[in-house]
Design an enzyme around this catalytic site. Structure first.
Site, mmCIF file in Angstrom:
data_model
loop_
_atom_site.group_PDB
_atom_site.id
_atom_site.type_symbol
_atom_site.label_atom_id
_atom_site.label_comp_id
_atom_site.label_asym_id
_atom_site.label_seq_id
_atom_site.Cartn_x
_atom_site.Cartn_y
_atom_site.Cartn_z
ATOM 1 N N HIS A 95 -2.878 -0.304 -5.411
ATOM 2 C CA HIS A 95 -1.906 -0.436 -4.187
ATOM 3 C C HIS A 95 -0.823 0.918 -4.253
ATOM 4 O O HIS A 95 -0.434 1.247 -5.351
ATOM 5 C CB HIS A 95 -0.658 -1.572 -3.999
ATOM 6 C CG HIS A 95 -1.241 -2.887 -3.855
ATOM 7 N ND1 HIS A 95 -1.733 -3.475 -5.034
ATOM 8 C CD2 HIS A 95 -1.847 -3.714 -2.880
ATOM 9 C CE1 HIS A 95 -2.038 -4.852 -4.883
ATOM 10 N NE2 HIS A 95 -2.258 -4.968 -3.586
ATOM 11 N N ASP A 138 2.131 0.411 -6.273
ATOM 12 C CA ASP A 138 1.953 0.106 -7.739
ATOM 13 C C ASP A 138 2.389 1.485 -8.570
ATOM 14 O O ASP A 138 2.451 1.530 -9.821
ATOM 15 C CB ASP A 138 0.652 -0.345 -8.009
ATOM 16 C CG ASP A 138 0.162 -1.491 -7.303
ATOM 17 O OD1 ASP A 138 1.026 -2.342 -7.086
ATOM 18 O OD2 ASP A 138 -1.167 -1.767 -6.910
HETATM 19 C C1 XUL Z 1 -3.220 -11.317 -3.616
HETATM 20 C C2 XUL Z 1 -4.219 -10.495 -3.912
HETATM 21 C C3 XUL Z 1 -4.148 -8.895 -3.983
HETATM 22 C C4 XUL Z 1 -5.182 -8.150 -3.352
HETATM 23 C C5 XUL Z 1 -4.982 -6.734 -2.849
HETATM 24 O O1 XUL Z 1 -3.454 -12.754 -3.623
HETATM 25 O O2 XUL Z 1 -5.327 -10.775 -4.570
HETATM 26 O O3 XUL Z 1 -3.621 -8.460 -5.047
HETATM 27 O O4 XUL Z 1 -6.305 -8.415 -4.246
HETATM 28 O O5 XUL Z 1 -3.963 -6.585 -2.105
#
Ligand code: XUL
Ligand code: CO
Length: 439
Positions: A102, A105
């Site tokens: 993300h 992150d």
């Molecule tokens: C949350 C989840 C996230 C997604 C990316 O449950 O799985 O980490 O993978 O936003």
């Protein structure tokens, strides 16, 4: 730059007899299974957020795991770079060639989006530098549109046009980063795209706005040369009480309704499947039969707990059935991202490696066993036989859509009494699976 995971060697395949905790027992990257190497079947990825950011914090207590990686203070650009160093050393030692991230992150978020974006430019240059001379690249990128308080009412589904602009800006930047880092995919996980109560919610309005945001993302992504897949990662609930991307079937219906189905596929997470009341295999099958099996978030839930625990996958039975679906679908265009975190008391650097060794070995074993099930042929043979009545003249006409209700009713009148359609043989088939798993 000094070694961060000191004393931890490159993790090698030693075979099932090995008692070395820092060795693979089943994941043998060059071993060929059904015509492809394990490494080709299983493009594993490291999730930046769990592996390099999550420190064991939960609602009841502060972190237990030191993820400073030698930086003098956390939440700084020095720390952001230390995480890159740690991530690359970690991936190299495990032979992992992909990562997922993300935006938030990667760098500390500033209240001013322009500052955050400048930091993202700096860190992505640093990551690109690190990628040189390695096979490591991005599997998929995404924007975190659920953590910041401004997203409390959703991102694409927000009531606020200003917040909607920030969501668009984050997606735009995250797409830039994904392309810059060679990403195969771009994920939408609708973390707060849902509602707490329908009393304050215009569901149609919100869903139309989410679709518009996705359409703009596709248009922008294609304009900057992104040729990969966009993914929806379905999850029924948590954090909101109802999320629009409830499960694969719901998400696929949404994509088709808004004309997004050519650009999107599914990113299926095991623990999200079980939260939706499905098996992991079910969600993979639904995606595959609709031509939308894109990528996998490899983890598992805890059947005793009702939320998304993101455990590392250890259940070989589930991994086998997952790999059975993947092999039958001809593989993934994405990969296997370990959206999984160490338990709070597993708080050492070694535990980070043990988590991945467990997950990689579980999927490797799942791959071996799924291939054996396919080669064994009894499951396929039974399924074929089960529908064999449709191989006759009438069955073929039905399958071709060439019959009428009147014609079939006349046939029923001729048969007069219903025939037994045949045993489903579930217990026999389950014992076939066990005999292949434990031979
Ligand atoms: C949350 C989840 C996230 C997604 C990316 O449950 O799985 O980490 O993978 O936003
Ligand atoms: Co996930």
């Amino acid at each position: 730059m000094s070694e961060i995971f000191q004393g931890i060697p490159e993790i090698k395949y030693e075979g099932p007899q090995s008692k070395n905790p820092l060795a693979f027992k089943y994941y043998d990257p060059e071993k060929v299974v059904m015509g492809k190497t394990m490494k080709e079947h299983l493009p594993f990825a490291m999730a930046w957020w769990h592996n390099l950011c999550a420190n064991g914090v939960d609602m009841f207590g502060v972190g237990t795991i030191d993820k400073s990686f030698g930086a003098s203070s956390v939440g700084t650009m020095e720390h952001a770079k230390a995480k890159v160093d740690a991530g690359f050393e970690f991936m190299k030692k495990l032979g992992i060639e992909y990562f997922c991230f993300h935006d938030v992150d990667l760098v500390p978020e500033d209240p001013d989006i322009n500052v955050t974006n400048a930091r993202l430019d700096e860190i992505s240059d640093y990551i690109l530098e690190k990628m040189k001379g390695t096979n490591i690249k991005c599997l998929w990128g995404t924007a975190n549109m659920f953590g910041n308080p401004k997203y409390m009412n959703g991102a694409g589904s927000t009531n606020s046009v200003d917040v909607y602009c920030f969501a668009a800006a984050q997606i735009k930047k995250a797409l830039d980063l994904t392309v810059k880092l060679g990403g195969r995919g771009y994920v939408f996980w609708g973390g707060r795209e849902g509602y707490e109560t329908l009393l304050n919610t215009d569901m149609k309005f919100e869903q139309e706005n989410i679709a518009s945001l996705m359409k703009m993302a596709v248009a922008y992504g294609r304009s900057i040369g992104f040729t990969g897949d966009f993914y929806i990662e379905p999850k029924p609930k948590e954090p909101t009480s109802h999320q629009y991307d409830f499960d694969a079937a719901t998400a696929i219906g949404f994509l088709r309704q808004y004309g997004l189905d050519k650009d999107f596929k599914m990113n299926i997470e095991a623990n999200h499947a079980t939260l939706a009341g499905h098996s992991f295999q079910h969600e993979l099958r639904v995606s595959a039969i609709n031509g939308m099996l894109g990528s996998i978030d490899a983890n598992q839930g805890n059947s005793l707990l009702g939320w998304d625990t993101d455990n590392f996958p250890s259940n070989v039975y589930d991994a086998t059935m997952a790999m059975y679906e993947v092999l039958k679908a001809g593989g993934l265009t994405g990969g296997f991202n370990f959206d999984a975190k160490n338990r709070r008391p597993s708080n050492t650097y070694e535990d980070m490696f043990y988590g991945f060794i467990l997950g990689m070995d579980t999927f490797a074993l799942g791959l071996i066993k799924a291939a054996e099930l396919i080669e064994d042929g009894r499951l396929d043979g039974f399924v074929k036989e089960r529908y064999s009545s449709f191989e006759g003249e009438l069955g073929k006409k039905i399958r071709a859509g060439e019959t009428t209700l009147e014609e079939l009713a006349a046939k029923a009148a001729e048969i007069k009494v219903t025939k037994n359609p045949g045993s489903g043989r579930q217990e026999y088939l389950e014992s076939v699976v066990n005999s292949v798993l434990f031979k």
